[in-house]
Design an enzyme around this catalytic site. Structure first.
Site, PDB file in Angstrom:
ATOM      1  N   ILE A 160     -24.618 -25.781 -22.662  1.00 30.04           N
ATOM      2  CA  ILE A 160     -24.032 -24.521 -23.140  1.00 30.04           C
ATOM      3  C   ILE A 160     -25.002 -23.764 -24.049  1.00 30.04           C
ATOM      4  CG2 ILE A 160     -22.792 -25.394 -25.194  1.00 30.04           C
ATOM      5  CD1 ILE A 160     -21.560 -22.827 -22.567  1.00 30.04           C
ATOM      6  N   SER A 211     -32.461 -31.047 -31.924  1.00 31.04           N
ATOM      7  CA  SER A 211     -31.998 -31.744 -30.729  1.00 31.04           C
ATOM      8  C   SER A 211     -32.917 -32.926 -30.531  1.00 31.04           C
ATOM      9  CB  SER A 211     -32.087 -30.787 -29.526  1.00 31.04           C
ATOM     10  OG  SER A 211     -31.004 -30.940 -28.658  1.00 31.04           O
ATOM     11  N   ARG A 212     -32.365 -34.018 -29.999  1.00 31.41           N
ATOM     12  CA  ARG A 212     -33.204 -35.199 -29.853  1.00 31.41           C
ATOM     13  C   ARG A 212     -34.269 -34.992 -28.781  1.00 31.41           C
ATOM     14  NH1 ARG A 212     -28.103 -38.810 -28.866  1.00 31.41           N
ATOM     15  NH2 ARG A 212     -28.000 -37.090 -27.402  1.00 31.41           N
ATOM     16  N   LYS A 261     -16.336 -25.083 -29.135  1.00 34.42           N
ATOM     17  CA  LYS A 261     -15.003 -25.622 -28.904  1.00 34.42           C
ATOM     18  C   LYS A 261     -15.104 -26.964 -28.193  1.00 34.42           C
ATOM     19  CE  LYS A 261     -13.962 -25.903 -25.091  1.00 34.42           C
ATOM     20  NZ  LYS A 261     -14.407 -26.546 -23.803  1.00 34.42           N
ATOM     21  N   ASP A 278     -10.833 -30.723 -21.996  1.00 37.42           N
ATOM     22  CA  ASP A 278     -12.016 -29.969 -22.447  1.00 37.42           C
ATOM     23  C   ASP A 278     -11.969 -28.544 -21.880  1.00 37.42           C
ATOM     24  OD1 ASP A 278     -14.981 -30.003 -23.627  1.00 37.42           O
ATOM     25  OD2 ASP A 278     -15.026 -29.078 -21.659  1.00 37.42           O
TER      26      ASP A 278
HETATM   27  P1  NAP Z   1     -24.224 -31.441 -23.285  1.00 32.92           P
HETATM   28  O1  NAP Z   1     -25.195 -30.622 -22.512  1.00 32.92           O
HETATM   29  O2  NAP Z   1     -23.859 -32.786 -22.797  1.00 32.92           O
HETATM   30  O3  NAP Z   1     -24.669 -31.626 -24.796  1.00 32.92           O
HETATM   31  C1  NAP Z   1     -25.383 -30.666 -25.531  1.00 32.92           C
HETATM   32  C2  NAP Z   1     -26.516 -31.352 -26.282  1.00 32.92           C
HETATM   33  O4  NAP Z   1     -25.987 -32.047 -27.403  1.00 32.92           O
HETATM   34  C3  NAP Z   1     -27.244 -32.409 -25.455  1.00 32.92           C
HETATM   35  O5  NAP Z   1     -28.235 -31.830 -24.639  1.00 32.92           O
HETATM   36  C4  NAP Z   1     -27.804 -33.329 -26.513  1.00 32.92           C
HETATM   37  O6  NAP Z   1     -29.070 -32.846 -26.910  1.00 32.92           O
HETATM   38  C5  NAP Z   1     -26.818 -33.181 -27.660  1.00 32.92           C
HETATM   39  N1  NAP Z   1     -25.968 -34.381 -27.684  1.00 32.92           N
HETATM   40  C6  NAP Z   1     -25.220 -34.897 -26.675  1.00 32.92           C
HETATM   41  N2  NAP Z   1     -24.610 -36.022 -27.061  1.00 32.92           N
HETATM   42  C7  NAP Z   1     -24.960 -36.216 -28.346  1.00 32.92           C
HETATM   43  C8  NAP Z   1     -24.673 -37.208 -29.304  1.00 32.92           C
HETATM   44  N3  NAP Z   1     -23.843 -38.228 -29.010  1.00 32.92           N
HETATM   45  N4  NAP Z   1     -25.212 -37.104 -30.521  1.00 32.92           N
HETATM   46  C9  NAP Z   1     -26.022 -36.076 -30.832  1.00 32.92           C
HETATM   47  N5  NAP Z   1     -26.344 -35.099 -29.959  1.00 32.92           N
HETATM   48  C10 NAP Z   1     -25.822 -35.175 -28.734  1.00 32.92           C
HETATM   49  O7  NAP Z   1     -22.854 -30.633 -23.488  1.00 32.92           O
HETATM   50  P2  NAP Z   1     -22.505 -29.078 -23.225  1.00 32.92           P
HETATM   51  O8  NAP Z   1     -21.979 -28.896 -21.869  1.00 32.92           O
HETATM   52  O9  NAP Z   1     -23.606 -28.203 -23.687  1.00 32.92           O
HETATM   53  O10 NAP Z   1     -21.219 -28.976 -24.202  1.00 32.92           O
HETATM   54  C11 NAP Z   1     -21.356 -28.975 -25.592  1.00 32.92           C
HETATM   55  C12 NAP Z   1     -20.106 -28.354 -26.180  1.00 32.92           C
HETATM   56  O11 NAP Z   1     -19.955 -27.032 -25.652  1.00 32.92           O
HETATM   57  C13 NAP Z   1     -18.823 -29.110 -25.838  1.00 32.92           C
HETATM   58  O12 NAP Z   1     -17.971 -29.137 -26.942  1.00 32.92           O
HETATM   59  C14 NAP Z   1     -18.227 -28.288 -24.702  1.00 32.92           C
HETATM   60  O13 NAP Z   1     -16.811 -28.369 -24.685  1.00 32.92           O
HETATM   61  C15 NAP Z   1     -18.674 -26.895 -25.073  1.00 32.92           C
HETATM   62  N6  NAP Z   1     -18.766 -25.999 -23.922  1.00 32.92           N
HETATM   63  C16 NAP Z   1     -19.367 -26.414 -22.767  1.00 32.92           C
HETATM   64  C17 NAP Z   1     -19.369 -25.570 -21.651  1.00 32.92           C
HETATM   65  C18 NAP Z   1     -20.029 -25.972 -20.340  1.00 32.92           C
HETATM   66  O14 NAP Z   1     -19.926 -25.210 -19.363  1.00 32.92           O
HETATM   67  N7  NAP Z   1     -20.698 -27.104 -20.247  1.00 32.92           N
HETATM   68  C19 NAP Z   1     -18.770 -24.307 -21.737  1.00 32.92           C
HETATM   69  C20 NAP Z   1     -18.228 -23.886 -22.957  1.00 32.92           C
HETATM   70  C21 NAP Z   1     -18.219 -24.750 -24.023  1.00 32.92           C
HETATM   71  P3  NAP Z   1     -30.236 -33.888 -27.282  1.00 32.92           P
HETATM   72  O15 NAP Z   1     -30.149 -35.044 -26.333  1.00 32.92           O
HETATM   73  O16 NAP Z   1     -31.491 -33.075 -27.132  1.00 32.92           O
HETATM   74  O17 NAP Z   1     -29.935 -34.280 -28.709  1.00 32.92           O
END
Ligand code: NAP
Length: 303
Positions: free
Chosen positions: A13, A35-36, A89, A167
């Protein structure tokens, strides 16, 4: 004058929405990332939030874009370091986490913005205005999408605190709580949980006032994000996740999708007004559904 902001959690996101929205805004400058492994070209990158907070006291605002489970620790660290915070969110893993953050922000005179991006969809304001003086007879929410498309290989969505199909479902609830002129309460729920997972992949929640939420995360082909509202003045439909609003088949609003730019505009205004915005109602409905829900085992799910 632009405000400096740091992004934490450079993943799906952040890349899809946060980074482009900040880049396109005259109000904001992306000054650092944490970010890691993720980075953004030409932006100073940290792998640890505490290091960023110590090294960059000039950055007053932090936007937390990682999944909900690790978010509280980062949010607390930012607030304790005197930074304003934006939360993706859902704003946390639990309600009490977010209440603690809200109290901390208030105590320190900082802005905390628990964002609900779907509320910024172009049809939502029009729906709220139209419904304000109508008698609402029933609401049917259908939120059917493909988890493999929107959360590819993101196992966290099925882990404790990941919320499963809630979610995306919480997006529908964020719109519902925004547009309805009255409060509803969850009365029963059915949660379908894959045998190898902790959180539901499908759910049906029955609320008071004849409101029903139907969630399914295995929808291939066309994705469905609809809220149908029967009123004394006709049938209203918010479709495409709130992008389009129509009444009896006649379009009322169908604007350009600007959910994340609008979130950053709102954050600017909250900062200028020294205010916070933390609405927990969508999360409370999810927690209630999880508490009430009858759990039904379904076949294992693999990405
Ligand atoms: P994601 O790509 O899985 O996670 C975002 C980043 O957070 C990862 O690339 C990772 O970066 C870091 N991360 C993941 N797990 C972690 C952990 N346990 N500890 C620390 N850092 C961690 O998720 P996303 O889809 O972007 O979603 C993130 C948030 O945005 C959620 O709450 C989701 O509900 C919301 N959201 C998502 C979407 C969608 O379409 N995906 C849409 C709207 C809102 P590093 O590995 O580089 O640290």
């Amino acid at each position: 004058m632009t405000r400096k902001i740091a992004i934490v959690g450079v993943g799906k996101i952040a890349r899809d929405q946060h980074v482009p929205s900040i880049a396109a805004s005259d109000d904001w400058t992306l000054a650092a990332t944490v970010s890691r492994s993720g980075t953004v070209d030409n932006i100073e990158a940290f792998t640890d939030i505490h290091q960023m907070l110590a090294a960059r006291p000039d950055i007053p605002v932090v936007s937390l874009c990682m999944p909900p489970a690790p978010r509280f620790a980062s949010a607390e660290a930012c607030l304790l370091a005197g930074r304003h915070v934006m939360l993706e969110k859902p704003p946390g893993m639990t309600i009490s986490e977010v209440q603690i953050l809200a109290a901390l922000a208030a105590d320190r005179g900082l802005t905390l913005f628990a964002t609900w991006h779907s509320r910024m969809a172009p049809g939502v304001d029009a729906a709220k205005a139209w419904l304000a003086d109508k008698a609402i007879l029933s609401v049917r929410i259908t939120w059917h999408e493909d988890v493999r498309r929107w959360h590819p290989n993101q196992d966290w969505v099925f882990e404790p605190g990941g919320m499963g199909v809630f979610d995306p479902g919480i997006n529908a609830l964020s719109i519902l709580t925004e547009i309805l002129p009255f409060a509803v309460r969850a009365m029963s729920a059915r949660l379908e949980v894959p045998s190898n997972r902790q959180a539901p992949i499908a759910a049906r929640v029955v609320f008071s006032h004849d409101v029903v939420l139907d969630l399914d995360w295995q929808q291939t082909g066309a994705q469905v994000w609809n809220i149908e509202i029967e009123t004394d003045a006709g049938k209203a439909l918010l479709s495409r996740g709130g992008a389009c609003f129509e009444v009896d088949g006649v379009e009322v609003a169908n604007g350009e999708e600007r959910e994340y730019p609008r979130l950053y505009d709102r954050m600017s205004r909250l900062l200028s007004a020294d205010k916070s915005e933390v609405d927990l109602r969508p999360m409370i409905h999810v927690a209630d559904a999880m508490t009430l829900g009858e759990r039904v085992g379904v076949e294992a799910f693999h990405f």
